[in-house]
Design a protein around this motif. Structure first.
Motif, PDB file in Angstrom:
ATOM      1  N   THR A  30       0.693  -1.134  -0.021  1.00  0.00           N
ATOM      2  CA  THR A  30       0.161   0.061  -0.046  1.00  0.00           C
ATOM      3  C   THR A  30       1.022   1.220  -0.036  1.00  0.00           C
ATOM      4  OG1 THR A  30      -0.204   0.170   2.508  1.00  0.00           O
ATOM      5  CG2 THR A  30      -1.646  -1.218   1.255  1.00  0.00           C
ATOM      6  N   ILE A  31       0.140   2.401  -0.250  1.00  0.00           N
ATOM      7  CA  ILE A  31       0.934   3.674  -0.404  1.00  0.00           C
ATOM      8  C   ILE A  31       1.498   4.040   1.095  1.00  0.00           C
ATOM      9  CG2 ILE A  31       0.720   6.212  -0.476  1.00  0.00           C
ATOM     10  CD1 ILE A  31       1.151   5.173  -3.176  1.00  0.00           C
ATOM     11  N   ASN A  32       0.689   3.604   2.108  1.00  0.00           N
ATOM     12  CA  ASN A  32       0.964   3.754   3.587  1.00  0.00           C
ATOM     13  C   ASN A  32       2.260   2.952   3.965  1.00  0.00           C
ATOM     14  OD1 ASN A  32       0.888   4.549   6.403  1.00  0.00           O
ATOM     15  ND2 ASN A  32      -0.230   2.594   6.954  1.00  0.00           N
ATOM     16  N   GLU A  33       2.393   1.592   3.444  1.00  0.00           N
ATOM     17  CA  GLU A  33       3.496   0.829   3.602  1.00  0.00           C
ATOM     18  C   GLU A  33       4.825   1.290   3.066  1.00  0.00           C
ATOM     19  OE1 GLU A  33       1.461  -3.425   4.216  1.00  0.00           O
ATOM     20  OE2 GLU A  33       1.659  -2.858   2.379  1.00  0.00           O
ATOM     21  N   ILE A  34       4.559   1.785   1.859  1.00  0.00           N
ATOM     22  CA  ILE A  34       5.789   2.203   1.000  1.00  0.00           C
ATOM     23  C   ILE A  34       6.226   3.394   1.559  1.00  0.00           C
ATOM     24  CG2 ILE A  34       6.564   3.254  -1.245  1.00  0.00           C
ATOM     25  CD1 ILE A  34       4.326   1.430  -2.525  1.00  0.00           C
ATOM     26  N   PHE A  35       5.480   4.473   2.057  1.00  0.00           N
ATOM     27  CA  PHE A  35       6.018   5.640   2.739  1.00  0.00           C
ATOM     28  C   PHE A  35       6.297   5.592   4.027  1.00  0.00           C
ATOM     29  CE2 PHE A  35       4.879   7.007  -1.616  1.00  0.00           C
ATOM     30  CZ  PHE A  35       5.552   8.112  -1.798  1.00  0.00           C
ATOM     31  N   ASN A  36       5.404   4.981   4.867  1.00  0.00           N
ATOM     32  CA  ASN A  36       5.529   4.847   6.327  1.00  0.00           C
ATOM     33  C   ASN A  36       6.098   3.571   6.929  1.00  0.00           C
ATOM     34  OD1 ASN A  36       4.562   7.386   6.859  1.00  0.00           O
ATOM     35  ND2 ASN A  36       2.472   6.672   6.341  1.00  0.00           N
ATOM     36  N   GLY A  37       6.414   2.599   6.088  1.00  0.00           N
ATOM     37  CA  GLY A  37       6.909   1.379   6.466  1.00  0.00           C
ATOM     38  C   GLY A  37       5.887   0.395   7.156  1.00  0.00           C
TER      39      GLY A  37
END
Length: 615
Positions: A511-518
């Protein structure tokens, strides 16, 4: 908008006689540039941004807001200072496609990072104020990615007649086109080369009361070929270049130290492009209808698609040389770095390129990857040819090269130095949608500048097969992709790629959240953490660190879904409007209120914590 010159432009019937000459000499011009600059080293890190604005006007009597077709008048005033002293202007102003648009850039490039970053937002604020000085009392300037009711009845001030000679659109009057002849020539020649109007089709949002054939003004071709819209349900149809090139974006351009660094950065930014498109999603309404996409990219792509039926593969090749699988406004088709991280397996698309141009480049000393890159760009024809600029000195000019280079509108652009210039090898990052406020735009400009430097300094490796980048572009378009979409991304971002093993083991869906926030563990810490660590290593002063922390926090919250994209906020606004009938129609009244709310947000009279938090 690309290469703009003064002179007389040729219509397509006359222009196509010179196409082969322009292409051949465009490559000769590039070879001169390459040979003069291939060993160029240690250029300073300089960079800049481009922000596009639209003008709107509110009618005092009716209260209706329309596009104001006065940008060329304002631009004439803004350009006076530049004409007097071009080397000492705080801002540079340029025409854009729409007569309601203007583009602003810093007068001089930013140099390096550090305290320079403190000036970005101030520059954006002052640029907006500079235009405001020349607005009429009932006018406003907005950074809107897509004007909601473009193409509806009488959407401009003053109104214009449709079915003009240039666009031949049943929805857009020719008066929306910037009066500079380049823009009208580009519009007419795309249509004439294609053999018919452009055909833009995007999915409509299906609300509870949305009829299947709401957008009934659908063009019906006598041939009813597969490339023409024909009674498509839940479809929004548009028929002119202005629907796409009338949208606004946020772009950044960076000068790198040498050609190899620029080639490497070009590749890495190409992978990031769909992610930033999703992060900056700001376009959810087209032609007065709620769409089922959140970004403008495909609308522009279809709006300048000049491929013939033969090039589209609908008819057998006869007049055309090859079938072309994308519009000239699309994602890139090949990586170009000569670094060790690029595996041949990543270039997994069947690259379409001009074999004669490729041979011309190889014979001129260009390596295979770069030769294929430009041979691919040069499958396109030059669309705007100036009658008095056909025979020129190839050693001193790049007009023919730029004619084709600048009309390949891809997610990233690899830019050679201009002839006899102190400007070096550059990369332009093009996918981002413009944001409503100067704070948001500054946050993304700064974030991209830092991540680009981190790519080079930390040798970050984002490579995935380029076919997966294309799939990510499709995902980025989908409604609420920032929260529900999953994107292909590398599991490990450090070091070179292994030369063996299945490339499919190097990436996964995130997800975008995983890519940017880990992912909440040390296996994948996310881009925000990597950038924070990089900033720490840069040893910026406290004031700069405080501002960067604010920008990173905003982007982190946008990526997590805590803060809405402009597209999502717009959907909520329409859905809660008392006049909305849940039929996907965005009425004049809804748009008027949406624009007024946006103006109030920009001017500080309205707080929107869902969109901007406490920033």
């Amino acid at each position: 908008m690309g290469f703009i010159a003064e002179g007389n432009t040729l219509n397509w019937d006359d222009a196509q006689k010179h196409v082969a000459y322009i292409k051949e000499h465009g490559i000769i011009q590039f070879l001169h540039i390459y040979n003069n600059n291939k060993d160029r080293m240690n250029d300073q890190f300089k960079w800049g941004d481009e922000v596009e604005y639209i003008l709107v006007r509110k009618d005092k009597e009716t209260g209706e807001t329309k596009l104001s077709l006065r940008s060329h008048e304002i631009l004439d005033i803004l350009l006076i200072q530049e004409k007097k002293d071009p080397n000492n202007c705080e801002f540079l102003w340029r025409p854009e496609y729409g007569r309601f648009m203007v583009e602003g850039t810093p007068g001089k490039p930013y140099v390096g990072l550090g305290r320079q970053l403190l000036s970005i937002e101030d520059s954006l604020v002052k640029r907006r104020q500079e235009v405001v000085k020349y607005l009429k009392q009932d006018e406003h300037i907005l950074t809107f990615a897509a004007y909601p009711r473009m193409g509806t009845k009488n959407f401009t001030n003053p109104p214009g007649e449709t079915r003009g000679k240039v666009a031949e659109s049943q929805f857009l009057p020719d008066t929306v086109i910037n009066p500079h002849f380049r823009f009208s020539t580009l519009t007419a020649n795309i249509r004439q080369r294609r053999g018919k109007n452009v055909s833009i089709n995007i999915p409509m949002f299906r609300d509870t009361n949305t009829p299947a054939y709401l957008d009934h003004q659908t063009y019906v071709s006598p041939s009813k070929s597969a490339t023409d819209p024909y009674n498509q349900p839940y479809n929004i149809y548009m028929d002119a270049m202005g629907f796409g090139m009338g949208n606004c974006c946020l772009q950044t351009t960076f000068q790198l130290s040498n050609i190899e660094e620029a080639r490497s950065v070009y590749d890495q930014l190409a992978v990031l492009s769909p992610l930033f498109l999703s992060l900056t999603a700001s376009s959810s309404i087209f032609k007065g209808y709620l769409s089922d996409i959140d970004v403008r990219w495909t609308v522009i792509s279809q709006s300048v698609d000049d491929r013939t039926d033969e090039e589209l593969g609908v008819k057998p090749l006869n007049q055309s040389k090859m079938v072309i699988n994308k519009s000239r406004y699309d994602s890139i088709d090949s990586y170009i770095s000569r670094g060790s991280s690029l595996r041949s397996e990543y270039n997994d698309l069947n690259l379409v390129y001009d074999k004669d141009i490729y041979k011309q480049l190889i014979d001129g000393g260009i390596d295979e990857l770069l030769a294929k890159h430009y041979a691919h760009l040069f499958i396109r024809d030059p669309l705007v040819i100036y009658s008095d600029k056909i025979t020129i000195d190839d050693a001193k000019n790049a007009d023919h090269f730029e004619n084709i280079q600048s009309t390949n509108w891809q997610t990233v652009r690899f830019k050679p130095p201009p002839p006899h210039s102190d400007i070096g090898w550059r990369v332009e990052f093009r996918p981002m949608e413009v944001q409503l406020t100067d704070f948001e735009n500054a946050a993304f400009i700064v974030f991209v500048s830092i991540i680009l430097k981190a790519i080079s300094d930390l040798k970050l490796n984002f490579y995935i097969p380029i076919s997966k980048v294309d799939e990510n572009m499709k995902t980025a378009h989908t409604r609420n992709s920032i929260n529900v979409g999953k994107f292909y991304f590398r599991k490990s971002l450090n070091g070179s790629s292994p030369n063996t093993g299945n490339v499919e083991n190097e990436y996964e869906l995130m997800t975008i959240n995983e890519i940017f926030n880990g992912k909440g563990n040390d296996d994948f810490v996310g881009l925000i953490r990597i950038i924070k660590d990089y900033i720490t290593s840069c040893k910026f002063d406290d004031e700069t660190n405080t501002l960067l922390s604010k920008y990173l926090s905003f982007i982190s919250k946008r990526a997590s879904g805590e803060l809405l994209t402009m597209s999502s906020w717009t959907r909520k606004f329409v859905d809660s409007h008392p006049d909305y009938l849940h039929d996907s129609v965005v009425s004049q009244k809804i748009q008027d209120d949406l624009i007024q709310a946006s103006v109030d947000i920009v001017e500080g009279r309205r707080k929107e914590p869902q969109l901007l938090g406490d920033f």
